[in-house]
Design a protein around this motif. Structure first.
Motif, PDB file in Angstrom:
ATOM      1  N   SER A 116       6.563  -0.298  28.898  1.00 27.14           N
ATOM      2  CA  SER A 116       6.513  -1.850  28.528  1.00 27.14           C
ATOM      3  C   SER A 116       6.568  -2.296  29.995  1.00 27.14           C
ATOM      4  O   SER A 116       5.790  -3.281  30.312  1.00 27.14           O
TER       5      SER A 116
ATOM      6  N   ASP B  91       2.905  -1.949  31.409  1.00 21.61           N
ATOM      7  CA  ASP B  91       1.854  -2.929  30.685  1.00 21.61           C
ATOM      8  C   ASP B  91       2.318  -4.275  31.194  1.00 21.61           C
ATOM      9  O   ASP B  91       1.282  -5.180  31.235  1.00 21.61           O
ATOM     10  N   SER B  92       3.345  -4.604  31.473  1.00 23.58           N
ATOM     11  CA  SER B  92       3.878  -5.999  31.811  1.00 23.58           C
ATOM     12  C   SER B  92       3.183  -6.478  33.132  1.00 23.58           C
ATOM     13  O   SER B  92       2.755  -7.317  33.364  1.00 23.58           O
TER      14      SER B  92
ATOM     15  N   SER C 197      10.088  -8.343  30.309  1.00 26.89           N
ATOM     16  CA  SER C 197       9.420  -9.551  30.956  1.00 26.89           C
ATOM     17  C   SER C 197      10.341 -10.173  32.000  1.00 26.89           C
ATOM     18  O   SER C 197       9.823 -10.702  33.186  1.00 26.89           O
TER      19      SER C 197
ATOM     20  N   ASN D 114      14.251 -10.881  26.468  1.00 26.20           N
ATOM     21  CA  ASN D 114      13.252 -10.059  26.749  1.00 26.20           C
ATOM     22  C   ASN D 114      13.389  -9.453  28.225  1.00 26.20           C
ATOM     23  O   ASN D 114      12.844  -9.731  29.366  1.00 26.20           O
TER      24      ASN D 114
ATOM     25  N   TRP E 237       9.521   4.163  25.955  1.00 26.08           N
ATOM     26  CA  TRP E 237       9.111   2.567  25.545  1.00 26.08           C
ATOM     27  C   TRP E 237       9.492   1.700  26.744  1.00 26.08           C
ATOM     28  O   TRP E 237       8.419   0.905  26.985  1.00 26.08           O
TER      29      TRP E 237
END
Length: 266
Positions: free
Chosen positions: A21, A24-25, A253, A250, A17
């Motif tokens: 992530s 994708d970010s 991010s 987060n 994950w």
């Protein structure tokens, strides 16, 4: 801009994950990042790579990528010292940071009990508390003894504090307490975790150490000895599970945004 993120196969399985992530970010920012399994890395195929995120523990890999003229995050200096506990102890002692007495050979020990831990260990694996040299020699195979360093136990075993440093700023801090019957406080071994605001001196020390190696994202671990927080280890790569469990941060991010900011990725 093209980047790669490097993990070994074991850690890929544990961090699916987190890895997806991050990819994708970056994609949302128009930056392509590809996952590479450590053992399949081909240095000759890096000519189109602008940066590498190295999430392994073999500094020779990150150094080889740096030698190709490619930015590596974290850099090889950070990765080397964070994954050699005795080398890190020598750095602490040489720069007058308070730390627990540590020996690299069993014959040097002049205290008992003592903690024995692998020089390149992480997650609390292979860490033992021995009451005597004799117990250690009876327990650990001869062929494995060169892997260990030996540390005087702190007065408050089973408690430590991980301070996260991200891009030269304190990002967060988590207090860990060992479960009943255990002296290791690692989260992966069942330790209890709570978010914790570190004292100013701890913050300053963590920043000083991370900045010394120009580390982008690391954990600096502190233990308690006679009422004082003292440095114990540095972690690279540092995981984020404890931050997700104890805070609303987060991490992915913030990690990606700070990386783009620091290194001018676009």
């Amino acid at each position: 801009m093209n980047g790669i993120i490097i993990y070994n196969s074991f850690d890929i399985a544990k961090n699916k994950w987190f890895i997806s992530s991050i990819i994708d970010s970056f994609k949302e920012k128009g930056i392509n990042v590809e996952l590479i399994e450590e053992s399949t890395l081909d240095y000759k195929s890096l000519n189109c790579v602008d940066f590498a995120i190295y999430r392994g523990r073999d500094y020779r890999i990150s150094k080889s990528i740096e030698d190709e003229g490619i930015l590596v995050i974290n850099n090889s200096k950070t990765n080397k010292i964070a994954n050699d506990k005795y080398l890190f102890y020598q750095y602490l002692a040489g720069h007058s940071f308070p730390c627990m007495e540590t020996c690299s050979f069993i014959d040097e020990i002049c205290f008992s009990p003592f903690v024995a831990k692998p020089k390149d260990g992480h997650g609390g694996n292979g860490v033992y508390l021995f009451s005597s040299k004799e117990e250690y020699l009876e327990t650990v195979d001869f062929k494995d003894r060169s892997k260990y360093i030996f540390q005087k136990p702190s007065s408050d075993l089973g408690i430590d504090l991980r301070v996260y440093v991200l891009n030269k700023k304190i990002y967060g801090s988590v207090l860990r307490k060992a479960k009943e019957g255990e002296f290791r406080s690692n989260f992966s071994l069942g330790g209890n975790v709570t978010y914790f605001e570190p004292p100013i001196k701890v913050r300053e020390t963590a920043l000083k150490i991370a900045n010394e190696f120009d580390s982008f994202f690391v954990g600096v671990d502190f233990i308690v000895d006679k009422g004082n927080w003292i440095v114990n280890e540095m972690e690279d790569p540092v995981g984020a599970r404890m931050l997700y469990q104890t805070s609303s941060k987060n991490v992915v991010s913030d990690y990606v945004n700070e990386m783009i900011l620091k290194y001018g990725l676009k």
